[in-house]
Motif scaffolding. Sequence first.
Motif, PDB file in Angstrom:
ATOM      1  N   MET A 136      53.321  38.694  14.873  1.00  0.00           N
ATOM      2  CA  MET A 136      53.155  39.560  16.061  1.00  0.00           C
ATOM      3  C   MET A 136      52.126  38.876  16.639  1.00  0.00           C
ATOM      4  SD  MET A 136      51.146  43.424  15.277  1.00  0.00           S
ATOM      5  CE  MET A 136      49.777  43.393  16.587  1.00  0.00           C
ATOM      6  N   THR A 137      52.317  39.395  18.558  1.00  0.00           N
ATOM      7  CA  THR A 137      50.770  37.910  19.538  1.00  0.00           C
ATOM      8  C   THR A 137      49.714  39.179  19.167  1.00  0.00           C
ATOM      9  OG1 THR A 137      53.457  38.397  20.825  1.00  0.00           O
ATOM     10  CG2 THR A 137      51.631  38.008  21.433  1.00  0.00           C
ATOM     11  N   GLN A 138      48.954  37.671  18.883  1.00  0.00           N
ATOM     12  CA  GLN A 138      47.790  38.349  18.664  1.00  0.00           C
ATOM     13  C   GLN A 138      47.375  38.856  20.955  1.00  0.00           C
ATOM     14  OE1 GLN A 138      44.175  35.436  17.886  1.00  0.00           O
ATOM     15  NE2 GLN A 138      43.548  37.130  17.131  1.00  0.00           N
ATOM     16  N   ARG A 139      46.728  39.998  21.029  1.00  0.00           N
ATOM     17  CA  ARG A 139      46.261  40.803  21.638  1.00  0.00           C
ATOM     18  C   ARG A 139      45.811  39.255  23.218  1.00  0.00           C
ATOM     19  NH1 ARG A 139      41.870  41.581  23.560  1.00  0.00           N
ATOM     20  NH2 ARG A 139      40.339  42.857  22.426  1.00  0.00           N
ATOM     21  N   GLY A 140      45.795  38.650  24.230  1.00  0.00           N
ATOM     22  CA  GLY A 140      44.437  37.985  24.826  1.00  0.00           C
ATOM     23  C   GLY A 140      43.305  38.354  24.977  1.00  0.00           C
ATOM     24  N   LEU A 141      41.890  37.825  25.336  1.00  0.00           N
ATOM     25  CA  LEU A 141      40.854  38.231  25.961  1.00  0.00           C
ATOM     26  C   LEU A 141      40.664  38.685  26.731  1.00  0.00           C
ATOM     27  CD1 LEU A 141      39.274  35.395  24.085  1.00  0.00           C
ATOM     28  CD2 LEU A 141      39.358  37.641  23.245  1.00  0.00           C
ATOM     29  N   LEU A 142      40.121  39.860  26.925  1.00  0.00           N
ATOM     30  CA  LEU A 142      39.284  40.565  28.616  1.00  0.00           C
ATOM     31  C   LEU A 142      38.189  39.665  28.919  1.00  0.00           C
ATOM     32  CD1 LEU A 142      39.964  42.219  30.300  1.00  0.00           C
ATOM     33  CD2 LEU A 142      39.346  44.118  29.426  1.00  0.00           C
ATOM     34  N   ILE A 143      38.238  38.649  30.010  1.00  0.00           N
ATOM     35  CA  ILE A 143      36.538  38.241  30.354  1.00  0.00           C
ATOM     36  C   ILE A 143      36.257  38.210  31.651  1.00  0.00           C
ATOM     37  CG2 ILE A 143      35.676  35.722  30.602  1.00  0.00           C
ATOM     38  CD1 ILE A 143      37.750  34.606  29.045  1.00  0.00           C
ATOM     39  N   VAL A 144      34.962  39.259  31.031  1.00  0.00           N
ATOM     40  CA  VAL A 144      34.708  39.438  33.219  1.00  0.00           C
ATOM     41  C   VAL A 144      33.912  39.085  33.564  1.00  0.00           C
ATOM     42  CG1 VAL A 144      33.407  41.228  33.678  1.00  0.00           C
ATOM     43  CG2 VAL A 144      35.507  42.331  32.463  1.00  0.00           C
ATOM     44  N   VAL A 145      33.809  38.894  34.762  1.00  0.00           N
ATOM     45  CA  VAL A 145      32.464  38.197  35.518  1.00  0.00           C
ATOM     46  C   VAL A 145      31.830  38.914  35.953  1.00  0.00           C
ATOM     47  CG1 VAL A 145      32.205  36.302  36.436  1.00  0.00           C
ATOM     48  CG2 VAL A 145      34.087  35.137  35.138  1.00  0.00           C
ATOM     49  N   GLU A 146      30.880  39.092  35.866  1.00  0.00           N
ATOM     50  CA  GLU A 146      29.977  39.931  37.183  1.00  0.00           C
ATOM     51  C   GLU A 146      29.301  38.999  37.847  1.00  0.00           C
ATOM     52  OE1 GLU A 146      30.426  42.816  38.329  1.00  0.00           O
ATOM     53  OE2 GLU A 146      31.018  44.047  37.347  1.00  0.00           O
ATOM     54  N   GLY A 147      28.013  39.717  38.524  1.00  0.00           N
ATOM     55  CA  GLY A 147      27.091  38.591  38.796  1.00  0.00           C
ATOM     56  C   GLY A 147      26.573  38.808  40.825  1.00  0.00           C
ATOM     57  N   CYS A 148      25.094  38.561  40.204  1.00  0.00           N
ATOM     58  CA  CYS A 148      24.707  39.063  41.583  1.00  0.00           C
ATOM     59  C   CYS A 148      25.927  38.779  43.175  1.00  0.00           C
ATOM     60  CB  CYS A 148      23.215  38.734  42.452  1.00  0.00           C
ATOM     61  SG  CYS A 148      22.506  39.222  40.500  1.00  0.00           S
ATOM     62  N   ASP A 149      25.246  38.514  43.815  1.00  0.00           N
ATOM     63  CA  ASP A 149      26.088  38.053  45.558  1.00  0.00           C
ATOM     64  C   ASP A 149      25.977  36.961  45.496  1.00  0.00           C
ATOM     65  OD1 ASP A 149      27.738  39.001  47.499  1.00  0.00           O
ATOM     66  OD2 ASP A 149      26.320  38.167  48.863  1.00  0.00           O
ATOM     67  N   ARG A 150      26.961  35.953  45.995  1.00  0.00           N
ATOM     68  CA  ARG A 150      26.480  34.201  46.323  1.00  0.00           C
ATOM     69  C   ARG A 150      25.938  33.667  44.679  1.00  0.00           C
ATOM     70  NH1 ARG A 150      28.378  35.642  49.779  1.00  0.00           N
ATOM     71  NH2 ARG A 150      27.941  35.021  51.577  1.00  0.00           N
ATOM     72  N   SER A 151      27.054  34.384  43.433  1.00  0.00           N
ATOM     73  CA  SER A 151      26.074  33.833  42.526  1.00  0.00           C
ATOM     74  C   SER A 151      27.438  32.845  42.027  1.00  0.00           C
ATOM     75  CB  SER A 151      26.039  35.352  41.543  1.00  0.00           C
ATOM     76  OG  SER A 151      26.866  35.791  41.079  1.00  0.00           O
ATOM     77  N   GLY A 152      28.324  32.765  42.380  1.00  0.00           N
ATOM     78  CA  GLY A 152      29.426  31.951  41.919  1.00  0.00           C
ATOM     79  C   GLY A 152      30.544  31.997  41.451  1.00  0.00           C
ATOM     80  N   LYS A 153      30.566  33.624  41.196  1.00  0.00           N
ATOM     81  CA  LYS A 153      32.031  34.026  41.057  1.00  0.00           C
ATOM     82  C   LYS A 153      33.039  33.613  40.795  1.00  0.00           C
ATOM     83  CE  LYS A 153      30.522  38.313  42.206  1.00  0.00           C
ATOM     84  NZ  LYS A 153      28.968  37.545  42.890  1.00  0.00           N
ATOM     85  N   SER A 154      33.507  33.488  42.056  1.00  0.00           N
ATOM     86  CA  SER A 154      34.339  33.268  42.387  1.00  0.00           C
ATOM     87  C   SER A 154      35.083  31.914  42.086  1.00  0.00           C
ATOM     88  CB  SER A 154      35.668  33.833  43.617  1.00  0.00           C
ATOM     89  OG  SER A 154      35.282  34.882  43.719  1.00  0.00           O
ATOM     90  N   THR A 155      34.070  30.686  42.266  1.00  0.00           N
ATOM     91  CA  THR A 155      34.008  29.775  42.421  1.00  0.00           C
ATOM     92  C   THR A 155      34.986  29.648  40.906  1.00  0.00           C
ATOM     93  OG1 THR A 155      32.952  29.335  43.726  1.00  0.00           O
ATOM     94  CG2 THR A 155      33.065  27.498  41.936  1.00  0.00           C
TER      95      THR A 155
END
Length: 207
Positions: A1-20
């Motif tokens: 059976m395939t092991q499911r993937g991880l759900l990794i969430v990136v949060e933070g203040c504005d301009r903290s570099g989340k998208s980068t």
Amino acid sequence: MTQRGLLIVVEGCDRSGKSTQCDILVNSLQQKGIDTELVKFPDRTTQTGKMIDSYLQQKSELDDHAIHLLFSANRWEAMKTLSEKLNNGKTLVVDRYAFSGVAFSSAKGLDLEWCRNPDIGLLTPDIVLFLDLSIDDAEKRGGFGDERYEKRELQIKVRDQFMKLKDDSWKFIDASQSKENVEKEIWNTIDATRNLLQDNIQELQFN
Ligand code: Z5A
Ligand code: MG
């Protein structure tokens, strides 16, 4: 059976570099041979996303409750697809999630518990990376932009609200470091918890 993937969430203040850092993390995981995809909320491409985009760009006005529910709907409409991807073994790196929804709306003055309610039942992240950056440091990154929430006073309140939402799945990352050092800290954090997460991996949970 395939092991499911991880759900990794990136949060933070504005301009903290989340998208980068989300981009870098997706690349690093892919290079390690881990099937990974980037997800971003709000998803500005859907019908709800277009309304959210117009609101954020201050081209339209909406009641605070109404925009809160739209942000939540924008996540709900993605849940079926995301849970299928996770169950098929894909790891997801998510740039902002329900924590942003609650933090921003409650910072504007809505009741925190009311704000939590529409997101109850969304997929629970395996790990939340919180990119922590002081408002002073955020402002040094070229100042805030022109979107609706990009104001110092609100951002201070948002950070306070975020702190009310943290739990054991949150890992704090010092986002004031260079991009390279933030990347290393994130990677070390993921690496340190990955085995633990994979060993304890359960069926997908809904909060
Ligand atoms: N919102 C909401 O109200 N309710 C919700 O449910 C959700 C969101 C999901 C739009 O979000 C708004 O929606 C947001 C919250 C609200 N409002 N605000 N404020 P968004 O995610 O689309 O926002 P954004 O435009 O992507 O901005 P951001 O996320 O705050 O930025 P970031 O992703 O954290 O940072 P970045 O784009 O990666 O980097 C910013 C700049 O800093 C850029 O020039 C980088 O090159 C630079 N940078 C990055 N890292 C570093 C380091 N380490 N050193 C120096 N400079 C750096
Ligand atoms: Mg961003």
